[in-house]
Scaffold this active site. Structure first.
Site, PDB file in Angstrom:
ATOM      1  N   ILE A  95      18.068 -27.375 -23.068  1.00  0.00           N
ATOM      2  CA  ILE A  95      18.056 -28.438 -22.065  1.00  0.00           C
ATOM      3  C   ILE A  95      18.137 -27.839 -20.663  1.00  0.00           C
ATOM      4  O   ILE A  95      18.857 -26.864 -20.449  1.00  0.00           O
ATOM      5  CB  ILE A  95      19.226 -29.434 -22.327  1.00  0.00           C
ATOM      6  CG1 ILE A  95      19.150 -30.654 -21.411  1.00  0.00           C
ATOM      7  CG2 ILE A  95      20.576 -28.781 -22.230  1.00  0.00           C
ATOM      8  CD1 ILE A  95      20.027 -31.808 -21.875  1.00  0.00           C
ATOM      9  N   ASP A 133      19.150 -28.721 -16.867  1.00  0.00           N
ATOM     10  CA  ASP A 133      19.882 -29.711 -16.062  1.00  0.00           C
ATOM     11  C   ASP A 133      19.614 -29.407 -14.587  1.00  0.00           C
ATOM     12  O   ASP A 133      18.647 -29.905 -14.011  1.00  0.00           O
ATOM     13  CB  ASP A 133      21.368 -29.648 -16.432  1.00  0.00           C
ATOM     14  CG  ASP A 133      22.208 -30.669 -15.689  1.00  0.00           C
ATOM     15  OD1 ASP A 133      21.637 -31.505 -14.978  1.00  0.00           O
ATOM     16  OD2 ASP A 133      23.446 -30.633 -15.806  1.00  0.00           O
ATOM     17  N   GLU A 189      14.441 -22.878 -24.336  1.00  0.00           N
ATOM     18  CA  GLU A 189      15.745 -23.428 -23.939  1.00  0.00           C
ATOM     19  C   GLU A 189      15.982 -24.766 -24.639  1.00  0.00           C
ATOM     20  O   GLU A 189      15.043 -25.435 -25.060  1.00  0.00           O
ATOM     21  CB  GLU A 189      15.741 -23.679 -22.418  1.00  0.00           C
ATOM     22  CG  GLU A 189      16.586 -22.707 -21.611  1.00  0.00           C
ATOM     23  CD  GLU A 189      18.090 -22.926 -21.753  1.00  0.00           C
ATOM     24  OE1 GLU A 189      18.562 -23.338 -22.829  1.00  0.00           O
ATOM     25  OE2 GLU A 189      18.802 -22.664 -20.778  1.00  0.00           O
ATOM     26  N   THR A 204      20.115 -22.055 -14.986  1.00  0.00           N
ATOM     27  CA  THR A 204      20.019 -21.144 -16.133  1.00  0.00           C
ATOM     28  C   THR A 204      18.586 -20.675 -16.326  1.00  0.00           C
ATOM     29  O   THR A 204      18.317 -19.472 -16.462  1.00  0.00           O
ATOM     30  CB  THR A 204      20.513 -21.856 -17.414  1.00  0.00           C
ATOM     31  OG1 THR A 204      21.803 -22.408 -17.159  1.00  0.00           O
ATOM     32  CG2 THR A 204      20.578 -20.900 -18.588  1.00  0.00           C
ATOM     33  N   ASP A 242      26.027 -28.918 -27.966  1.00  0.00           N
ATOM     34  CA  ASP A 242      27.419 -29.147 -28.352  1.00  0.00           C
ATOM     35  C   ASP A 242      28.236 -29.775 -27.235  1.00  0.00           C
ATOM     36  O   ASP A 242      27.798 -29.847 -26.086  1.00  0.00           O
ATOM     37  CB  ASP A 242      28.081 -27.809 -28.706  1.00  0.00           C
ATOM     38  CG  ASP A 242      28.329 -26.963 -27.454  1.00  0.00           C
ATOM     39  OD1 ASP A 242      27.389 -26.841 -26.638  1.00  0.00           O
ATOM     40  OD2 ASP A 242      29.443 -26.455 -27.278  1.00  0.00           O
TER      41      ASP A 242
END
Ligand code: 5GP
Length: 181
Positions: A104, A106, A102, A110, A161
């Protein structure tokens, strides 16, 4: 380094710092999987594609790569916690040694979704790798290989992004809050 884009507040991690850490993670994985026939690295699109490319080329053990894509945030910097599978693996992972790669973590929603989804497919082993983790309370998902802890700000670059911009910056920078608020 050329002047920072006006959307960006500051550089948080330089290219050199990231590359050094990617090498360290590769050495750790090589050590842990020295006896494995092969490992499958599963990159989570789109954010992890640059990290996966660098990690994969640094890794001196037999491995293949595959990709998954999930959606959680849309184009905005806010999450509703729901995770949806957009693209699945091309091959089964039963009896394989699998590492989820992965960009990141948070809230952890996910990674937790991916971990639970892939665990059901009965891999020989399943571990997680994330280059970044935000320093705040998150779901209890183990991150076996973690690159850096970051402050709770929106970061871009090195694959990350904001609405598909700034993704290919070679460093990681903090996005100005005015841009996404
Ligand atoms: P979580 O499910 O852990 O709350 O969120 C993980 C996903 O949110 C990451 O895979 C990434 O796509 C996105 N994300 C979280 N924080 C950031 C950030 O600061 N910058 C970017 N570009 N994406 C982020």
């Amino acid at each position: 380094m050329s002047a920072l884009h006006p959307d960006l507040k500051r550089v948080i991690l330089s290219t050199e710092e990231i590359q050094t850490r990617v090498k360290e993670i590769a050495r750790q994985i090589e050590h842990d999987y020295a006896d494995a026939e092969r490992v499958i690295l599963i990159g989570i699109l789109k954010g992890a594609f640059i990290f996966l490319a660098d990690l994969s080329r640094e890794l001196n053990i037999p491995h293949t790569v595959d990709f998954m894509s999930v959606s959680s945030y849309g184009d905005a910097a806010v999450s509703n916690g729901a995770v949806r599978l957009i693209l699945d693996l091309r091959k089964p992972i039963k009896n394989e040694h699998v590492i989820i790669v992965e960009d990141i973590v948070d809230t952890g929603s996910t990674l937790q979704y991916l971990y639970n989804t892939l665990k059901l497919r009965k891999p020989a082993s399943l571990r997680t790798c994330s280059l970044f983790q935000k320093k705040r309370e998150s779901k209890d998902v183990p991150i076996d290989y973690k690159g850096f802890e970051l402050p709770d700000v929106w970061v871009v670059g090195y694959g990350l992004d904001y609405a598909d911009t700034h993704r290919t910056l070679p460093y990681v920078a903090e996005l100005r809050a005015e841009v996404y608020e």
